[in-house]
Enzyme design. Structure first.
Site, PDB file in Angstrom:
ATOM      1  CG  ASN A  62      17.711  34.380 126.925  1.00 36.78           C
ATOM      2  OD1 ASN A  62      17.020  35.330 127.283  1.00 36.78           O
ATOM      3  ND2 ASN A  62      17.307  33.139 127.023  1.00 36.78           N
ATOM      4  CB  ALA A  63      15.233  38.027 124.396  1.00 33.60           C
ATOM      5  CB  CYS A  70      31.057  31.785 125.779  1.00 36.11           C
ATOM      6  SG  CYS A  70      31.267  33.548 126.025  1.00 36.11           S
ATOM      7  CD  GLU A  72      34.900  30.104 123.861  1.00 37.21           C
ATOM      8  OE1 GLU A  72      33.670  30.345 123.919  1.00 37.21           O
ATOM      9  OE2 GLU A  72      35.703  30.900 123.375  1.00 37.21           O
ATOM     10  CB  CYS A 107      35.313  36.067 126.702  1.00 33.33           C
ATOM     11  SG  CYS A 107      34.419  34.950 127.800  1.00 33.33           S
TER      12      CYS A 107
HETATM   13  N1  THU Z   1      31.263  34.404 122.481  1.00 28.47           N
HETATM   14  C1  THU Z   1      31.640  33.103 122.643  1.00 28.47           C
HETATM   15  O1  THU Z   1      30.863  32.174 122.408  1.00 28.47           O
HETATM   16  N2  THU Z   1      32.895  32.877 123.091  1.00 28.47           N
HETATM   17  C2  THU Z   1      33.804  33.840 123.394  1.00 28.47           C
HETATM   18  O2  THU Z   1      34.864  33.536 123.913  1.00 28.47           O
HETATM   19  C3  THU Z   1      33.515  35.242 123.095  1.00 28.47           C
HETATM   20  C4  THU Z   1      32.110  35.541 122.735  1.00 28.47           C
HETATM   21  C5  THU Z   1      29.886  34.654 122.032  1.00 28.47           C
HETATM   22  C6  THU Z   1      29.013  35.263 123.077  1.00 28.47           C
HETATM   23  C7  THU Z   1      27.974  35.960 122.236  1.00 28.47           C
HETATM   24  O3  THU Z   1      26.980  35.002 121.889  1.00 28.47           O
HETATM   25  C8  THU Z   1      28.723  36.340 120.976  1.00 28.47           C
HETATM   26  O4  THU Z   1      29.909  35.558 120.956  1.00 28.47           O
HETATM   27  C9  THU Z   1      29.099  37.813 120.912  1.00 28.47           C
HETATM   28  O5  THU Z   1      29.750  38.218 122.048  1.00 28.47           O
END
Ligand code: THU
Length: 156
Positions: A62-63, A70, A72, A107
């Site tokens: 998102n902007a 994420c 997950e 993450c």
């Molecule tokens: N991101 C995920 O979708 N999962 C993770 O576990 C780490 C990061 C995404 C969030 C963001 O859209 C992009 O990766 C860069 O951080």
């Protein structure tokens, strides 16, 4: 002094069982539909439920950066808002949009959310994370991923 050891194995795709390979393909398909115009880093997640049903998600940006989510958690919250069946395995893949390979190491926030559901269902959740070298880290129990984790018991 104590040391923490994390229990995991590393496998190539061909060494994984068919159900895992299919789940990874679902994650790759989901990754292709990620919305990541700001980071140009796409993530796909596929969750298999007991009985074989699969739920997928991808990162949605998102902007207003923190409003994104994420892959997950998109997949987990979707699964948990539609299904009551326990989660068996979570497969995660990631790539830069220019095609450069990436580690799909989830993450800390997503690890925390996975662990919440592992306690809720009182059964371990397996995790497959695709590495940059295209091999997979296989974790039998997501709790391994967050030592000294906080959970509902901490609130008692
Ligand atoms: N991101 C995920 O979708 N999962 C993770 O576990 C780490 C990061 C995404 C969030 C963001 O859209 C992009 O990766 C860069 O951080």
């Amino acid at each position: 002094m104590y040391k923490i050891n994390i229990e995991y194995t590393v496998k190539s795709k061909s060494e994984l069982k068919e159900a895992d390979r299919q789940l990874i393909e679902e994650a790759e398909e989901a990754m292709a539909k990620a919305y990541a115009p700001y980071s140009n880093f796409t993530v796909g997640c596929a969750i298999s439920l007991e009985g074989g049903k699969c739920v997928t998600g991808n990162n949605q940006e998102n902007a207003a950066y923190p409003s994104g989510l994420c892959a997950e958690r998109v997949a987990l919250f979707s699964a948990k808002s539609h299904e009551t069946t326990p989660i068996d395995t979570i497969a995660i893949v990631a790539s830069h949009t220019n095609g450069k390979r990436a580690d799909a190491f989830c993450c800390g926030n997503c690890r925390q959310v996975m662990i919440e559901y592992a306690y809720q269902q009182a059964q371990p959740i397996r995790v497959l994370m695709k590495r940059e070298d295209q091999k997979f880290i296989v974790i039998k129990d997501v709790k391994e991923l967050l030592p000294f984790h906080f959970n509902s018991e901490s609130l008692q």
